[in-house]
Design a protein around this motif. Structure first.
Motif, mmCIF file in Angstrom:
data_model
loop_
_atom_site.group_PDB
_atom_site.id
_atom_site.type_symbol
_atom_site.label_atom_id
_atom_site.label_comp_id
_atom_site.label_asym_id
_atom_site.label_seq_id
_atom_site.Cartn_x
_atom_site.Cartn_y
_atom_site.Cartn_z
ATOM 1 N N GLN A 1 35.153 29.732 42.695
ATOM 2 C CA GLN A 1 35.539 30.848 41.844
ATOM 3 C C GLN A 1 35.843 32.066 42.712
ATOM 4 O O GLN A 1 35.071 32.422 43.614
ATOM 5 C CB GLN A 1 34.416 31.167 40.860
ATOM 6 C CG GLN A 1 34.781 32.224 39.842
ATOM 7 C CD GLN A 1 33.680 32.405 38.807
ATOM 8 O OE1 GLN A 1 32.638 31.771 38.906
ATOM 9 N NE2 GLN A 1 33.922 33.240 37.818
ATOM 10 N N LYS A 2 36.963 32.671 42.450
ATOM 11 C CA LYS A 2 37.363 33.846 43.221
ATOM 12 C C LYS A 2 36.693 35.080 42.649
ATOM 13 O O LYS A 2 36.555 35.241 41.443
ATOM 14 C CB LYS A 2 38.879 34.007 43.184
ATOM 15 C CG LYS A 2 39.623 32.864 43.894
ATOM 16 C CD LYS A 2 41.122 33.095 43.875
ATOM 17 C CE LYS A 2 41.833 31.958 44.609
ATOM 18 N NZ LYS A 2 43.311 32.138 44.603
ATOM 19 N N VAL A 3 36.277 35.942 43.546
ATOM 20 C CA VAL A 3 35.628 37.193 43.154
ATOM 21 C C VAL A 3 36.599 38.329 43.419
ATOM 22 O O VAL A 3 37.121 38.480 44.541
ATOM 23 C CB VAL A 3 34.321 37.412 43.948
ATOM 24 C CG1 VAL A 3 33.658 38.713 43.526
ATOM 25 C CG2 VAL A 3 33.377 36.237 43.738
ATOM 26 N N ASN A 4 36.829 39.116 42.387
ATOM 27 C CA ASN A 4 37.707 40.279 42.535
ATOM 28 C C ASN A 4 37.101 41.437 41.770
ATOM 29 O O ASN A 4 35.996 41.336 41.219
ATOM 30 C CB ASN A 4 39.125 39.952 42.049
ATOM 31 C CG ASN A 4 39.133 39.292 40.673
ATOM 32 O OD1 ASN A 4 38.379 39.715 39.777
ATOM 33 N ND2 ASN A 4 39.972 38.265 40.505
ATOM 34 N N ALA A 5 37.822 42.529 41.757
ATOM 35 C CA ALA A 5 37.285 43.736 41.129
ATOM 36 C C ALA A 5 37.088 43.572 39.647
ATOM 37 O O ALA A 5 36.199 44.205 39.042
ATOM 38 C CB ALA A 5 38.233 44.919 41.401
ATOM 39 N N SER A 6 37.854 42.705 39.027
ATOM 40 C CA SER A 6 37.752 42.572 37.574
ATOM 41 C C SER A 6 36.524 41.770 37.139
ATOM 42 O O SER A 6 35.949 42.037 36.088
ATOM 43 C CB SER A 6 39.029 41.917 37.023
ATOM 44 O OG SER A 6 39.187 40.628 37.596
ATOM 45 N N ASN A 7 36.132 40.799 37.912
ATOM 46 C CA ASN A 7 34.994 39.961 37.496
ATOM 47 C C ASN A 7 33.740 40.178 38.326
ATOM 48 O O ASN A 7 32.758 39.485 38.156
ATOM 49 C CB ASN A 7 35.372 38.483 37.541
ATOM 50 C CG ASN A 7 35.708 38.023 38.960
ATOM 51 O OD1 ASN A 7 35.598 38.791 39.913
ATOM 52 N ND2 ASN A 7 36.128 36.771 39.078
ATOM 53 N N PHE A 8 33.767 41.127 39.266
ATOM 54 C CA PHE A 8 32.615 41.314 40.134
ATOM 55 C C PHE A 8 31.379 41.742 39.360
ATOM 56 O O PHE A 8 30.272 41.240 39.577
ATOM 57 C CB PHE A 8 32.944 42.356 41.216
ATOM 58 C CG PHE A 8 31.772 42.672 42.106
ATOM 59 C CD1 PHE A 8 31.424 41.830 43.147
ATOM 60 C CD2 PHE A 8 30.978 43.798 41.888
ATOM 61 C CE1 PHE A 8 30.343 42.098 43.969
ATOM 62 C CE2 PHE A 8 29.889 44.068 42.689
ATOM 63 C CZ PHE A 8 29.577 43.220 43.727
#
Length: 543
Positions: free
Chosen positions: A176-183
């Motif tokens: 799963q990629k972590v980015n600003a939207s789901n952090f």
């Protein structure tokens, strides 16, 4: 009108997939999938349509081995059918653009059926399946939430099988990629303290328990270790140093050491030097670890006799340790009171492949003050136990009644076996007497027959207390006359002793207790001049 072509399409599709089976674990060996409660089976052999087939097919890459729905195969650029289930991450695809051998998930191989080409599939390159099967005749209706199929084995018996695992979840998935939207959402779900709390070591126990390793302290290096008892390892019995001695566990071990170059090992190998077995102190109790500088918690290891260091003299390695014996004196929860060590030394000839067999003995004994305060062991509680020693009393001292025992040459041995309750026995030996008066001859033979000290009372129960005289009964006996009337130069001395013990069960029939009602010493006397005395003795129990 639309339903029938759809069914025909499914059957045709399965027929061209003959031999394809769930990966990596197929259904029972040689089985043929015939029908399913949740979808048709895919297995080598003739396939039949399901009694309850799915309504529609869905298009996903590869063939799914889970669930009732069929999978539509994907088509690579070269139009080769990729019918083998592809994994999101192919862990064995190590060469980009090249087919890795036995890597069944490598798309560079462009194989319809990798198992027909590869001898096996590398771990992680196929999904795992797990089927549990029972005879189909036992199943009326299945309400299992897991996919199920009906297979026909080689004997023609239909087997109902349930797929118990979701193979899509038991191998690698896309990370799963972590980015600003789901952090923030991920931090709330998986977040925690940045640092784990410091490990809190438990304090050492206040005293040793049976089987606990014995702690040692090397003051020269300020190191805490364990008292080791090397033991044999493997078929060759090679010495391993990782075997700790257990508290109160007296035992003996033997192991072998082999030397490539004994000339060098003679003076350098600590296992051959006696000093390495006592150049430390033993902690009296484990609690001594909290204050290693306090000598009251440390017990020195005292050598019984000084053993020299190994010495290479010509072609011989002298003063090599061949046996180590530790004598450890304990005092209950007060721990270890005294430790002594003795050695057996040997000389080894320096030659290729030289070897040495070593013996390691550890004995524990209670300190004299402790041993004196402990009561004598019981022979039952309360009733006697068969095979336990028959208890006797002389004065205020309790001891076991004993029998004669002969040595290898037939003469009387100093060691005497115990009389066992309920066990008949007979023994004999030869006694050579010095020239002495008749009374002295009689005294010597009496003591030889009944042992020292002479039993005066016998315990009624196996837990008799020496201080309670009512728990003991007097042993009846009659000695021989001082002299024989028919021979002036002869002396009547006892040549045999028969110990008769009368016992019975008392108490409840459900839990009877054996007790002694009485005992008698029967001497058989003989007027003799010879120096040989044969002394049989027999113990009898009467119910």
């Amino acid at each position: 009108m639309c339903t029938s072509p759809l069914v025909l399409l499914q059957v045709f599709f399965l027929m061209i997939l003959e031999g394809v089976r769930p990966q990596p674990s197929p259904s029972p060996s040689g089985a043929v999938s015939t029908s399913s409660d949740s979808g048709p089976g895919v297995q080598g052999g003739t396939l039949q349509s399901s009694s309850k087939g799915p309504g529609t097919a869905r298009a996903v890459p590869g063939i799914s081995t889970v669930g009732p729905n069929f999978a539509t195969p994907s088509t690579p650029e070269n139009k080769t059918m990729d019918l083998f289930p592809a994994l999101p991450i192919c862990v064995c695809d190590l060469t980009p653009g090249t087919c890795d051998i036995n890597c069944c998930c490598d798309r560079d191989c462009y194989l319809i059926h990798p198992r027909t080409v590869f001898s096996f599939c590398l771990p992680g390159s196929v999904r795992s399946s797990s089927w549990v099967c029972v005879d189909n005749s036992l199943i009326f209706r299945s309400n299992s939430p897991f996919p199920s199929r009906i297979f026909t084995d080689l004997n023609g018996i239909r087997q109902f099988c349930v797929h118990v695992n979701n193979s899509k979840l038991n191998y690698f998935q896309e990370l799963q990629k972590v980015n600003a939207s789901n952090f923030q959402a991920l931090a709330t779900e998986f977040g925690g303290k940045s640092f784990t709390p410091t490990f809190q070591a438990e304090p050492p126990p206040p005293f040793y328990r049976a089987g606990d390793p014995i702690l040692t302290y090397f003051s020269e290096w300020s190191l805490v270790g364990l008292l080791k008892q090397p033991a044999g390892l493997g078929a060759g019995g090679l010495c391993t140093e990782s075997n700790p001695a257990g508290f109160l566990e007296s035992r003996s071990t033997t192991c072998a050491r082999f030397f490539k170059n004994l000339a060098n090992s003679c003076t350098l190998d600590p296992a051959l030097d006696a000093a390495s077995y006592y150049n430390f102190t033993v902690l009296k109790v484990p609690g001594g670890m909290t204050d290693l500088q306090n000598m009251k918690f440390q017990v020195p290891v005292t050598p019984v006799s000084q053993a020299g260091s190994p010495l290479l003299a010509g072609n011989t390695c002298q003063n090599v340790v061949s046996q180590v014996t530790y004598e450890i004196e304990t005092n209950g929860t007060f721990g270890i009171q005294k430790v002594s060590v003795s050695f057996g030394l040997a000389n080894l000839t320096v030659e290729p492949g030289a070897s040495l067999q070593q013996h390691f003995i550890i004995r524990f004994r209670a300190s004299q003050s402790t041993a004196a305060s402990l009561p004598a062991p019981r022979s039952g509680n309360p009733g006697y136990i068969f095979g336990k020693p028959l208890l006797a009393l002389t004065g205020d001292v309790s001891h076991s009644m004993t029998l004669l025992q002969s040595q290898g040459d037939g003469t009387c041995s100093v060691r005497r076996p115990e009389v066992q309750f309920g066990v008949n026995a007979m023994s004999g030996c030869r006694l050579r007497l010095k020239k002495m008066g008749c009374s002295h001859l009689q005294q010597e033979t009496y003591q030889t027959l009944h042992g020292r000290p002479r039993p005066e009372h016998v315990a009624i129960f196996g837990n008799a207390d020496p201080a309670q005289k009512g728990e003991w009964t007097r042993i009846l006996s009659r000695n021989c006359s001082v002299s024989a009337t028919h021979c002036v130069s002869c002396c009547a001395i006892p040549v045999s002793l028969e110990i008769q013990v009368l016992w019975a069960y008392i108490g409840l029939q459900s839990n009877p207790q054996a007790h002694v009602s009485g005992a008698r010493f029967l001497y058989q006397c003989q007027s003799i001049k010879a120096q040989v005395v044969y002394s049989p003795r027999r113990f009898r129990g009467h119910q």
